[in-house]
Design a protein around this motif. Structure first.
Motif, short mmCIF file in Angstrom:
data_model
loop_
_atom_site.label_atom_id
_atom_site.label_comp_id
_atom_site.label_asym_id
_atom_site.label_seq_id
_atom_site.Cartn_x
_atom_site.Cartn_y
_atom_site.Cartn_z
N ARG A 120 0.84 -1.19 0.00
CA ARG A 120 0.00 0.00 0.00
C ARG A 120 0.88 1.25 0.00
NH1 ARG A 120 -4.36 -0.54 3.70
NH2 ARG A 120 -4.67 1.67 3.36
N VAL A 121 0.25 2.38 -0.26
CA VAL A 121 0.97 3.66 -0.35
C VAL A 121 0.27 4.68 0.53
CG1 VAL A 121 1.55 5.58 -1.91
CG2 VAL A 121 1.88 3.23 -2.68
N LEU A 122 1.08 5.47 1.23
CA LEU A 122 0.55 6.63 1.96
C LEU A 122 1.28 7.86 1.43
CD1 LEU A 122 -0.94 8.08 4.31
CD2 LEU A 122 0.98 7.43 5.79
N THR A 123 0.52 8.83 0.97
CA THR A 123 1.16 10.02 0.41
C THR A 123 0.42 11.27 0.84
OG1 THR A 123 2.07 10.95 -1.65
CG2 THR A 123 -0.08 9.88 -1.81
N LEU A 124 0.90 12.41 0.39
CA LEU A 124 0.34 13.69 0.82
C LEU A 124 0.10 14.56 -0.40
CD1 LEU A 124 -0.19 15.86 3.11
CD2 LEU A 124 2.26 16.35 3.01
N GLU A 125 -1.06 15.13 -0.50
CA GLU A 125 -1.41 16.12 -1.53
C GLU A 125 -0.87 15.73 -2.90
OE1 GLU A 125 -3.05 19.42 -0.24
OE2 GLU A 125 -3.81 18.97 -2.22
N LEU A 126 -1.41 14.65 -3.43
CA LEU A 126 -1.04 14.23 -4.79
C LEU A 126 -1.39 15.35 -5.76
CD1 LEU A 126 -2.24 10.53 -5.18
CD2 LEU A 126 0.11 11.38 -5.41
N HIS A 127 -0.55 15.54 -6.74
CA HIS A 127 -0.81 16.60 -7.72
C HIS A 127 -2.20 16.42 -8.34
CE1 HIS A 127 -0.28 19.48 -10.86
NE2 HIS A 127 -0.41 18.56 -11.79
N ALA A 128 -2.56 15.19 -8.61
CA ALA A 128 -3.91 14.92 -9.15
C ALA A 128 -4.43 13.67 -8.45
CB ALA A 128 -3.83 14.69 -10.65
N GLY A 129 -5.64 13.80 -7.89
CA GLY A 129 -6.21 12.69 -7.10
C GLY A 129 -6.31 11.39 -7.89
N GLN A 130 -6.47 11.51 -9.23
CA GLN A 130 -6.66 10.28 -10.01
C GLN A 130 -5.42 9.41 -10.07
OE1 GLN A 130 -7.08 13.36 -11.19
NE2 GLN A 130 -6.20 13.65 -13.22
N ILE A 131 -4.28 9.93 -9.61
CA ILE A 131 -3.06 9.10 -9.58
C ILE A 131 -3.28 7.89 -8.66
CG2 ILE A 131 -0.60 9.08 -8.92
CD1 ILE A 131 -0.49 12.00 -9.93
N GLN A 132 -4.18 8.04 -7.69
CA GLN A 132 -4.51 6.88 -6.84
C GLN A 132 -4.93 5.70 -7.70
OE1 GLN A 132 -6.73 7.86 -2.97
NE2 GLN A 132 -6.97 9.70 -4.19
N GLY A 133 -5.63 6.00 -8.79
CA GLY A 133 -6.12 4.95 -9.68
C GLY A 133 -5.02 4.33 -10.54
N ARG A 210 -8.57 43.15 -0.92
CA ARG A 210 -8.57 41.86 -0.19
C ARG A 210 -7.14 41.40 0.09
NH1 ARG A 210 -13.73 39.93 -1.31
NH2 ARG A 210 -13.48 38.60 0.50
N HIS A 211 -7.00 40.63 1.17
CA HIS A 211 -5.74 39.95 1.46
C HIS A 211 -5.82 38.58 0.78
CE1 HIS A 211 -4.28 43.00 4.18
NE2 HIS A 211 -5.47 43.02 4.77
N CYS A 212 -5.00 38.37 -0.25
CA CYS A 212 -5.11 37.16 -1.07
C CYS A 212 -4.16 36.08 -0.58
CB CYS A 212 -4.78 37.49 -2.52
SG CYS A 212 -6.03 38.55 -3.26
N VAL A 213 -4.66 34.86 -0.59
CA VAL A 213 -3.84 33.69 -0.23
C VAL A 213 -3.88 32.71 -1.39
CG1 VAL A 213 -3.47 31.81 1.41
CG2 VAL A 213 -4.38 33.99 2.22
N LEU A 214 -2.75 32.57 -2.08
CA LEU A 214 -2.64 31.60 -3.17
C LEU A 214 -2.42 30.22 -2.55
CD1 LEU A 214 -0.23 33.77 -5.28
CD2 LEU A 214 -2.36 32.81 -6.20
N VAL A 215 -3.14 29.21 -3.02
CA VAL A 215 -2.88 27.85 -2.52
C VAL A 215 -2.57 26.94 -3.71
CG1 VAL A 215 -4.26 28.10 -0.42
CG2 VAL A 215 -5.34 27.18 -2.45
N ASP A 216 -1.55 26.10 -3.54
CA ASP A 216 -1.14 25.20 -4.62
C ASP A 216 -0.53 23.96 -3.98
OD1 ASP A 216 -0.79 24.39 -7.22
OD2 ASP A 216 0.41 26.12 -7.83
N ASP A 217 -0.38 22.91 -4.79
CA ASP A 217 0.24 21.70 -4.26
C ASP A 217 1.76 21.81 -4.27
OD1 ASP A 217 0.12 21.67 -7.08
OD2 ASP A 217 0.27 19.50 -7.18
#
Ligand code: R5P
Length: 310
Positions: A120-133, A210-217
Motif C-alpha cells: 500500500r501507499v501513503l502520500t500527501l497532496e497528490l498533484h492529481a487525485g486520479q493518480i490513486q487509480g 482583499r488579502h489574497c492567499v494563493l494555494v497550490d500543491d
C-alpha cells in the motif's frame, strides 16, 4: 510496526518516529563506486508491518531507486505488509500525455512501486487525485489543508481574506481551503494567446481591497506564484501570501520568492528544506510529522484515515 527511513528526508522520518514513539529500524544504504544503491536492513522484519518513509524529491531518480531497492529488500526479508510512505510523490505532474509519443511517467512510477513489492501507499497532496487509480493497491492520499487552513485563519483571520487558485487546475483544492475558513474564492486563468507571446493572467473574482492567499500543491521554479502575486496586486489586492504543500524550490526559486511581491510563502517539510529555505525569512515551514505519523498509526491499527481530513 517497523519504520524504515530512506535518505531523502531523514529529519521527517525521525520526527514521525518520535510521534509514534518507535525507533527507526536499523538499516544502511551504501553506494558502490558507480553509484549503484545497496541496502541492508540490519534487524529482523519477518512478519512485521513495515512503513518505509521516502520522498521522491530531488535527486528524484536516486530517491525513487532507493525506495524501490528498500521495498525489494523488505519483501525478500519476509515483511508481512510494506507501506511506501511517500510524503512528496515525484513524477506526479506527468499524469497524462501532453502530446503524441510522450510517457505517462506517474503511471510508470506507480507500476515500479507496486512491482517492487509495496502492499500500500501513503502520500500527501497528490498533484492529481486520479493518480490513486494508477495503483492497484490501496493508496491513502492525505491533504495539506487540515494543516494549512487553520494556519491561514490564525494568521490572517477570516475577514477580508480571499483564497486564490493560481491556475484553473487547482480550483477544487482552493475551494476546499476556502470552505474550511469560510472565505471567498478567486481564480487566475493563465493563458498564452499565441505561441511566442507572453502569458496573460486573467484574474477571475473580486480581489480589490482583499488579502489574497494563493494555494497550490507544488512550488517548483516559483514562476506560477510570483506571476500570480503580481497579477493580484495589479488588480488591487492589499497583500498576497502563498501556501504550497510541497516546496520543490528548484534552481533559483528561493531567490525568486525572496525578491517577489509575495509577503510570505508557507510550505511543509514533505521535502527536506534546504539551508537556503531555512534562512529565508519570507519562507515558513510547517511540520507534517504529526499528520503523517497519525495516518501511519491508523493504518497499522486498521482504523479510519479519512477522518483525519475532517
Ligand atoms: C502545476 O500544475 C502545479 O500545481 C504547480 O502550479 C506548478 O508545479 C508550480 O510550478 P512553478 O513553481 O515552477 O511555476
Amino acid at each position: 510496526m517497523k519504520l524504515l527511513a530512506g535518505n531523502s528526508n531523514r529529519p521527517l522520518a525521525e520526527a514521525i518516529a518520535a510521534y509514534l514513539r518507535v525507533d527507526l529500524t536499523r538499516a544502511s544504504v551504501h553506494r558502490f563506486a558507480d553509484m549503484e544503491i545497496f541496502v541492508e536492513i540490519q534487524e529482523n522484519v519477518r512478519g512485521e508491518d513495515v512503513f518505509i518513509i521516502q520522498s521522491t524529491s530531488y535527486p528524484a531518480n536516486d530517491n525513487l531507486m532507493e525506495l524501490l531497492v528498500c521495498i525489494d529488500a523488505l519483501r525478500r526479508a519476509s515483511a508481512r505488509r510494506i507501506t511506501a510512505v511517500i510524503p512528496y510523490f515525484g513524477y506526479a505532474r506527468q499524469d497524462r500525455k501532453p502530446g503524441p509519443r510522450t510517457p505517462i511517467s506517474a503511471k510508470l512510477v506507480a507500476n515500479l512501486i507496486t512491482q517492487a513489492g509495496a502492499n500500500r501507499v501513503l502520500t500527501l497532496e497528490l498533484h492529481a487525485g486520479q493518480i490513486q487509480g494508477f495503483f492497484d493497491i490501496p493508496v491513502d492520499n492525505l491533504y495539506g489543508a487540515p494543516l494549512m487552513a487553520p494556519d491561514i485563519a490564525n494568521n490572517l483571520g477570516p475577514d477580508n481574506v480571499l483564497i486564490v487558485s493560481p491556475d484553473v487546475g487547482g480550483v477544487a483544492r482552493a475551494r476546499a481551503y476556502a470552505k474550511r475558513i469560510d472565505a471567498n474564492l478567486a481564480i487566475i486563468d493563465k493563458r498564452r494567446e499565441r505561441a511566442g507571446h507572453s502569458e496573460v493572467m486573467n484574474v477571475i473574482g473580486e480581489v480589490e481591497g482583499r488579502h489574497c492567499v494563493l494555494v497550490d500543491d507544488i512550488v517548483d521554479s516559483g514562476g506560477t506564484l510570483c506571476n500570480a502575486a503580481d497579477a493580484l496586486l495589479a488588480a488591487g489586492a492589499l497583500s498576497v501570501q502563498a501556501y504550497c504543500t510541497h516546496g520543490v524550490l528548484s534552481g533559483g526559486a528561493v531567490a525568486r520568492i525572496a525578491a517577489s511581491s509575495l509577503d510570505k510563502l508557507v510550505i511543509t517539510d514533505s521535502i527536506r528544506p534546504t539551508e537556503g529555505v531555512r534562512v529565508t525569512e519570507k519562507i515558513r515551514v510547517l511540520a507534517v510529522a504529526q499528520l503523517m505519523g497519525e495516518a501511519i498509526s491508523r493504518i497499522a491499527s486498521e482504523s479510519s484515515v479519512s477522518s483525519l481530513f475532517d
